[in-house]
Design an enzyme around this catalytic site. Structure first.
Site, mmCIF file in Angstrom:
data_model
loop_
_atom_site.group_PDB
_atom_site.id
_atom_site.type_symbol
_atom_site.label_atom_id
_atom_site.label_comp_id
_atom_site.label_asym_id
_atom_site.label_seq_id
_atom_site.Cartn_x
_atom_site.Cartn_y
_atom_site.Cartn_z
ATOM 1 N N ASP A 131 0.845 -1.192 0.000
ATOM 2 C CA ASP A 131 0.000 0.000 0.000
ATOM 3 C C ASP A 131 0.885 1.248 0.000
ATOM 4 O O ASP A 131 1.973 1.230 -0.560
ATOM 5 C CB ASP A 131 -0.936 -0.035 1.214
ATOM 6 C CG ASP A 131 -2.309 0.542 0.912
ATOM 7 O OD1 ASP A 131 -2.395 1.774 0.724
ATOM 8 O OD2 ASP A 131 -3.293 -0.215 0.860
ATOM 9 N N HIS A 164 -3.955 6.071 3.119
ATOM 10 C CA HIS A 164 -4.684 4.840 2.791
ATOM 11 C C HIS A 164 -4.089 3.626 3.508
ATOM 12 O O HIS A 164 -4.812 2.826 4.106
ATOM 13 C CB HIS A 164 -4.662 4.654 1.272
ATOM 14 C CG HIS A 164 -5.565 3.573 0.767
ATOM 15 N ND1 HIS A 164 -5.169 2.252 0.672
ATOM 16 C CD2 HIS A 164 -6.839 3.616 0.300
ATOM 17 C CE1 HIS A 164 -6.167 1.537 0.176
ATOM 18 N NE2 HIS A 164 -7.193 2.332 -0.063
ATOM 19 N N ASN A 255 -14.336 -0.220 -6.888
ATOM 20 C CA ASN A 255 -15.406 0.676 -6.447
ATOM 21 C C ASN A 255 -16.199 1.287 -7.603
ATOM 22 O O ASN A 255 -16.620 2.441 -7.541
ATOM 23 C CB ASN A 255 -14.811 1.821 -5.608
ATOM 24 C CG ASN A 255 -14.110 1.327 -4.369
ATOM 25 O OD1 ASN A 255 -14.404 0.242 -3.868
ATOM 26 N ND2 ASN A 255 -13.180 2.106 -3.859
ATOM 27 N N SER A 318 -11.554 -1.409 -0.432
ATOM 28 C CA SER A 318 -10.280 -1.464 0.311
ATOM 29 C C SER A 318 -10.537 -1.748 1.783
ATOM 30 O O SER A 318 -9.844 -2.552 2.412
ATOM 31 C CB SER A 318 -9.544 -0.124 0.210
ATOM 32 O OG SER A 318 -8.931 0.051 -1.022
#
Length: 377
Positions: A131, A164, A255, A318
């Site tokens: 990430d 994130h 998404n 996520s």
């Protein structure tokens, strides 16, 4: 392969001015050709600048090379596979600053993690989170972090400059019982693998290097809260090798609100593909869905850790993926040695039906107590 031709090409790349060229991934069809090129590359004593432009991808017997003036076929003939090194992004989500309320976010409660903590807390399970890095100073994460690696700058820790990755790590393993939040598996260990920059962008080759690091360093689980629309054979090769090494890969479906498709790498059968649900146990409007989804988990308005020791509310697949990674950590601590195939079968066997008249009955939402009980039967 012509050794002299390869050396001339390497020399040309050494002296060439820095150019903002596209990159390509080459993989060798034969192991002997790969070893031969690796030997030439190692003995060429390439300067550091060239090492940045031509990077080794050992997990897939490949290299990242600039898409320069030399046609690859002229150097390697038909001995390689070639693909563009395309961008990948973390699943974008709306963020909203928030304060910790009761310490256990609603998603962690919903999947019944607290009921399982008397049996398992994820102790000694290692989770590689590929990430944007992590906030190492966050009080809720201090007990839950390994060093990890920064693939963008290997000389420094994988500090998060986006947020994130810190949010994902918090849902998985936050452990601040007195003042902060608690994640799904509070005694598991998150190893941040920084492959994404401050914009949440990376390349396929960065992901491949991240998977390679996770396999080499004994991660039990890899959390992949990102996606791409196009299929990459290099990424599939890396996922395959990790799967064959016994690593469980958990990936977000995307998404886009699509009903019949999901992003890669979630679309690969070797991963556990995760969709997102709301508090009402309905599929979130933004979540991709369909036959490729293996399980759903909370993903709407999820509170978790953020940069500068703060908290943020985010929505996205996520967030759902991090709930599943924590749940699998609880399962592996409770029953070590389960294979990736075993884990996926247990998750599917134990899921709770979703609400909604048009929802397929073959897929459901994560329930940790049912998951643990199913392996006792």
């Amino acid at each position: 392969m012509d050794r002299a031709k390869i050396l001339r090409w390497l020399q040309s790349e050494t002296t060439a001015p820095a150019r903002n060229l596209k990159r390509q991934i080459i993989r060798f069809r034969q192991h002997s050709d790969y070893k031969h090129f690796l030997e030439i590359w190692s003995k060429a004593k390439a300067p550091a600048a060239l090492k940045k432009r031509i990077r080794h991808l050992p997990l897939i017997r490949g290299f990242v090379i600039p898409q320069g003036d030399w046609p690859q076929r002229a150097i390697f003939g038909n001995r390689i596979w070639v693909e563009d090194d395309v961008p990948v992004t973390v699943d974008s989500s709306v963020t909203k600053s928030a304060l910790v309320e009761n310490g256990i976010p609603w998603g962690v409660q919903k999947i019944k993690a607290p009921l399982a903590w008397s049996m398992t807390t994820g102790h000694r399970v290692k989770i590689g989170v590929i990430d944007t890095g992590v906030d190492f100073g966050h009080p809720d994460l201090k007990q839950s972090l390994g060093r990890g690696i920064n693939l963008l700058n290997r000389s420094i820790l994988p500090h998060d400059d986006n947020g994130h990755g810190t949010h994902i790590a918090g849902t998985i393993a936050a452990a601040n019982q007195l003042h902060g939040m608690i994640g799904v598996a509070p005694r598991s260990m998150v190893y941040p693998v920084k492959a994404f920059d401050h914009n949440g962008s990376a390349y396929v080759s960065d992901i491949v290097l991240g998977i390679d690091w996770c396999v080499s360093n004994g991660m039990n689980i890899i959390n992949m809260s990102f996606g791409m629309k196009t299929r990459s054979k290099s990424l599939l090769a890396a996922v395959n090798n990790a799967y064959n090494a016994g690593v469980i890969i958990i990936a977000s479906s995307g998404n886009d609100g699509k009903r019949k498709t999901v992003d890669y790498p979630a679309r690969y059968p070797q991963t556990i593909a995760v969709g997102a649900t709301t508090r009402l146990r309905r599929i979130a409007p933004f979540s991709n869905r369909g036959s490729y989804i293996d399980i759903y988990a909370p993903g709407e308005k999820i509170l978790s850790a953020w940069l500068k020791s703060k908290y943020n509310e985010m929505s996205g697949t996520s967030m759902a993926t991090s709930h599943v990674s924590g749940a699998v950590a609880l399962l592996l601590a409770y029953r070590p040695g389960l294979s990736p195939g075993d884990i996926k079968a247990i998750l599917k066997k134990a899921m709770v039906p979703l609400r909604g008249t048009k929802v397929p009955k073959l897929v459901g939402e994560l329930d940790i107590m049912r998951m643990l009980q199913s392996i006792e039967r």
